[in-house]
Design a protein around this motif. Sequence first.
Motif, PDB file in Angstrom:
ATOM      1  N   GLY A  22       0.788  -1.275   0.713  1.00 48.74           N
ATOM      2  CA  GLY A  22      -0.064   0.238   0.119  1.00 48.74           C
ATOM      3  C   GLY A  22       0.635   1.279   0.357  1.00 48.74           C
ATOM      4  N   LEU A  23       2.121   0.902   0.709  1.00 52.53           N
ATOM      5  CA  LEU A  23       3.202   2.479   0.477  1.00 52.53           C
ATOM      6  C   LEU A  23       3.563   2.563  -0.475  1.00 52.53           C
ATOM      7  CD1 LEU A  23       4.533   2.356   4.060  1.00 52.53           C
ATOM      8  CD2 LEU A  23       2.746   4.135   3.059  1.00 52.53           C
ATOM      9  N   THR A  24       4.089   1.398  -1.507  1.00 55.70           N
ATOM     10  CA  THR A  24       4.958   1.855  -2.323  1.00 55.70           C
ATOM     11  C   THR A  24       3.550   1.862  -3.841  1.00 55.70           C
ATOM     12  OG1 THR A  24       5.590  -0.252  -2.412  1.00 55.70           O
ATOM     13  CG2 THR A  24       5.410   0.071  -4.301  1.00 55.70           C
ATOM     14  N   HIS A  25       2.818   1.655  -3.448  1.00 57.90           N
ATOM     15  CA  HIS A  25       1.340   2.206  -4.800  1.00 57.90           C
ATOM     16  C   HIS A  25       1.110   3.963  -4.035  1.00 57.90           C
ATOM     17  CE1 HIS A  25       0.387  -1.706  -6.516  1.00 57.90           C
ATOM     18  NE2 HIS A  25       0.019  -2.279  -5.845  1.00 57.90           N
ATOM     19  N   GLY A  26       1.050   4.226  -2.966  1.00 51.50           N
ATOM     20  CA  GLY A  26       0.641   5.452  -2.378  1.00 51.50           C
ATOM     21  C   GLY A  26       1.529   6.297  -3.113  1.00 51.50           C
ATOM     22  N   ARG A  27       3.091   5.683  -2.827  1.00 45.82           N
ATOM     23  CA  ARG A  27       3.273   6.702  -3.018  1.00 45.82           C
ATOM     24  C   ARG A  27       3.902   7.103  -4.949  1.00 45.82           C
ATOM     25  NH1 ARG A  27       8.074   3.266  -1.423  1.00 45.82           N
ATOM     26  NH2 ARG A  27       7.444   4.161   0.663  1.00 45.82           N
ATOM     27  N   THR A  28       3.471   5.728  -5.831  1.00 44.48           N
ATOM     28  CA  THR A  28       3.773   5.930  -7.234  1.00 44.48           C
ATOM     29  C   THR A  28       2.849   6.942  -7.541  1.00 44.48           C
ATOM     30  OG1 THR A  28       4.581   3.567  -7.112  1.00 44.48           O
ATOM     31  CG2 THR A  28       3.423   4.649  -8.927  1.00 44.48           C
ATOM     32  N   GLU A  29       1.573   6.677  -7.245  1.00 46.92           N
ATOM     33  CA  GLU A  29       0.178   7.404  -7.232  1.00 46.92           C
ATOM     34  C   GLU A  29       0.319   8.979  -6.720  1.00 46.92           C
ATOM     35  OE1 GLU A  29      -2.800   6.943  -8.538  1.00 46.92           O
ATOM     36  OE2 GLU A  29      -2.149   4.856  -8.758  1.00 46.92           O
ATOM     37  N   GLY A  30       1.435   9.262  -5.975  1.00 47.87           N
ATOM     38  CA  GLY A  30       1.175  10.683  -4.959  1.00 47.87           C
ATOM     39  C   GLY A  30       1.900  11.831  -6.557  1.00 47.87           C
ATOM     40  N   GLN A  31       3.192  10.677  -6.715  1.00 48.97           N
ATOM     41  CA  GLN A  31       4.019  11.044  -7.704  1.00 48.97           C
ATOM     42  C   GLN A  31       3.801  11.149  -8.906  1.00 48.97           C
ATOM     43  OE1 GLN A  31       7.482   7.845  -7.341  1.00 48.97           O
ATOM     44  NE2 GLN A  31       8.831   9.029  -6.091  1.00 48.97           N
ATOM     45  N   ALA A  32       2.833  10.252  -9.080  1.00 47.59           N
ATOM     46  CA  ALA A  32       2.314  11.038 -10.908  1.00 47.59           C
ATOM     47  C   ALA A  32       1.048  12.274 -10.656  1.00 47.59           C
ATOM     48  CB  ALA A  32       1.578   9.666 -10.983  1.00 47.59           C
ATOM     49  N   ALA A  33       0.738  12.420  -9.603  1.00 45.84           N
ATOM     50  CA  ALA A  33       0.082  13.451  -9.035  1.00 45.84           C
ATOM     51  C   ALA A  33       0.676  14.983  -9.110  1.00 45.84           C
ATOM     52  CB  ALA A  33      -0.747  13.375  -8.150  1.00 45.84           C
ATOM     53  N   VAL A  34       1.333  14.540  -8.968  1.00 45.33           N
ATOM     54  CA  VAL A  34       2.998  16.050  -8.400  1.00 45.33           C
ATOM     55  C   VAL A  34       3.215  16.269  -9.974  1.00 45.33           C
ATOM     56  CG1 VAL A  34       4.538  16.950  -7.485  1.00 45.33           C
ATOM     57  CG2 VAL A  34       3.253  15.271  -6.164  1.00 45.33           C
ATOM     58  N   ALA A  35       3.606  15.653 -10.927  1.00 40.81           N
ATOM     59  CA  ALA A  35       3.937  15.042 -11.783  1.00 40.81           C
ATOM     60  C   ALA A  35       3.428  15.997 -12.736  1.00 40.81           C
ATOM     61  CB  ALA A  35       4.658  14.357 -12.739  1.00 40.81           C
ATOM     62  N   LEU A  36       1.789  15.502 -12.782  1.00 42.27           N
ATOM     63  CA  LEU A  36       0.866  16.121 -13.605  1.00 42.27           C
ATOM     64  C   LEU A  36       0.339  17.821 -13.124  1.00 42.27           C
ATOM     65  CD1 LEU A  36      -2.074  13.678 -14.009  1.00 42.27           C
ATOM     66  CD2 LEU A  36      -0.309  14.187 -15.618  1.00 42.27           C
ATOM     67  N   ALA A  37       0.183  18.018 -11.917  1.00 44.54           N
ATOM     68  CA  ALA A  37       0.805  18.998 -10.796  1.00 44.54           C
ATOM     69  C   ALA A  37       1.261  20.232 -11.738  1.00 44.54           C
ATOM     70  CB  ALA A  37      -0.070  19.449  -9.789  1.00 44.54           C
ATOM     71  N   ILE A  38       2.670  19.884 -11.587  1.00 42.99           N
ATOM     72  CA  ILE A  38       3.945  20.457 -12.271  1.00 42.99           C
ATOM     73  C   ILE A  38       3.700  20.608 -14.222  1.00 42.99           C
ATOM     74  CG2 ILE A  38       6.716  20.962 -12.499  1.00 42.99           C
ATOM     75  CD1 ILE A  38       6.075  19.387  -9.204  1.00 42.99           C
ATOM     76  N   ALA A  39       3.397  19.847 -14.592  1.00 39.37           N
ATOM     77  CA  ALA A  39       3.391  19.722 -15.891  1.00 39.37           C
ATOM     78  C   ALA A  39       2.221  21.073 -15.882  1.00 39.37           C
ATOM     79  CB  ALA A  39       3.468  19.006 -16.460  1.00 39.37           C
ATOM     80  N   GLY A  40       1.388  20.917 -15.326  1.00 37.95           N
ATOM     81  CA  GLY A  40      -0.126  21.152 -16.156  1.00 37.95           C
ATOM     82  C   GLY A  40       0.177  23.528 -15.028  1.00 37.95           C
ATOM     83  N   LYS A  41       1.595  23.741 -14.405  1.00 38.49           N
ATOM     84  CA  LYS A  41       1.526  24.990 -13.956  1.00 38.49           C
ATOM     85  C   LYS A  41       2.384  25.453 -15.269  1.00 38.49           C
ATOM     86  CE  LYS A  41      -0.431  25.273 -10.691  1.00 38.49           C
ATOM     87  NZ  LYS A  41      -1.805  27.106 -10.165  1.00 38.49           N
ATOM     88  N   LEU A  42       3.555  24.456 -15.599  1.00 36.04           N
ATOM     89  CA  LEU A  42       5.276  24.552 -16.590  1.00 36.04           C
ATOM     90  C   LEU A  42       4.523  24.736 -17.898  1.00 36.04           C
ATOM     91  CD1 LEU A  42       7.403  22.074 -15.954  1.00 36.04           C
ATOM     92  CD2 LEU A  42       7.472  24.726 -14.708  1.00 36.04           C
ATOM     93  N   GLU A  43       2.705  24.373 -18.327  1.00 39.53           N
ATOM     94  CA  GLU A  43       2.437  24.905 -19.749  1.00 39.53           C
ATOM     95  C   GLU A  43       1.733  26.235 -19.853  1.00 39.53           C
ATOM     96  OE1 GLU A  43      -0.817  21.437 -20.047  1.00 39.53           O
ATOM     97  OE2 GLU A  43       0.549  19.862 -21.119  1.00 39.53           O
ATOM     98  N   GLN A  44       1.141  26.649 -18.578  1.00 38.74           N
ATOM     99  CA  GLN A  44       0.655  27.842 -18.122  1.00 38.74           C
ATOM    100  C   GLN A  44       1.673  29.554 -18.280  1.00 38.74           C
ATOM    101  OE1 GLN A  44      -1.940  28.257 -18.411  1.00 38.74           O
ATOM    102  NE2 GLN A  44      -2.470  26.551 -19.161  1.00 38.74           N
ATOM    103  N   LEU A  45       3.229  28.923 -17.890  1.00 37.61           N
ATOM    104  CA  LEU A  45       3.958  29.672 -17.799  1.00 37.61           C
ATOM    105  C   LEU A  45       4.356  30.693 -18.522  1.00 37.61           C
ATOM    106  CD1 LEU A  45       7.555  27.494 -16.900  1.00 37.61           C
ATOM    107  CD2 LEU A  45       5.859  29.123 -15.315  1.00 37.61           C
ATOM    108  N   PRO A  46       3.706  30.750 -20.338  1.00 38.22           N
ATOM    109  CA  PRO A  46       3.894  31.195 -21.185  1.00 38.22           C
ATOM    110  C   PRO A  46       2.902  32.675 -21.140  1.00 38.22           C
ATOM    111  CG  PRO A  46       4.788  29.292 -21.859  1.00 38.22           C
ATOM    112  CD  PRO A  46       3.995  29.246 -20.823  1.00 38.22           C
ATOM    113  N   HIS A  47       1.886  32.328 -20.453  1.00 42.14           N
ATOM    114  CA  HIS A  47       0.818  33.428 -20.435  1.00 42.14           C
ATOM    115  C   HIS A  47       0.569  34.337 -19.149  1.00 42.14           C
ATOM    116  CE1 HIS A  47      -1.080  31.025 -23.514  1.00 42.14           C
ATOM    117  NE2 HIS A  47      -0.827  29.400 -23.305  1.00 42.14           N
TER     118      HIS A  47
END
Length: 79
Positions: A22-47
């Motif tokens: 459960g810890l392993t799966h939670g860590r993996t899911e958390g890392q994926a969520a953070v990566a998506l959040a950062i990617a979304g923010k980076l996409e908005q930088l030009p604006h």
Amino acid sequence: MAKNPQIQAAYNRGKSEGYKLGLTHGRTEGQAAVALAIAGKLEQLPHVKGFGPKTLEKFIEYFGKEYFITKKDDKSNES
């Protein structure tokens, strides 16, 4: 607690392994969520107001070009 020590040991082992899984799966899911959040923010930088091409280029150089898709790259991938 089970009367049979072997059953209790198997239960404890399964519980421990399940917790670790459960810890392993939670860590993996958390890392994926953070990566998506950062990617979304980076996409908005030009604006962002006051965030010009020079600053954007600094970000791209710092993070690495593999994390950014430029308009030129995007058009070449569509063909």
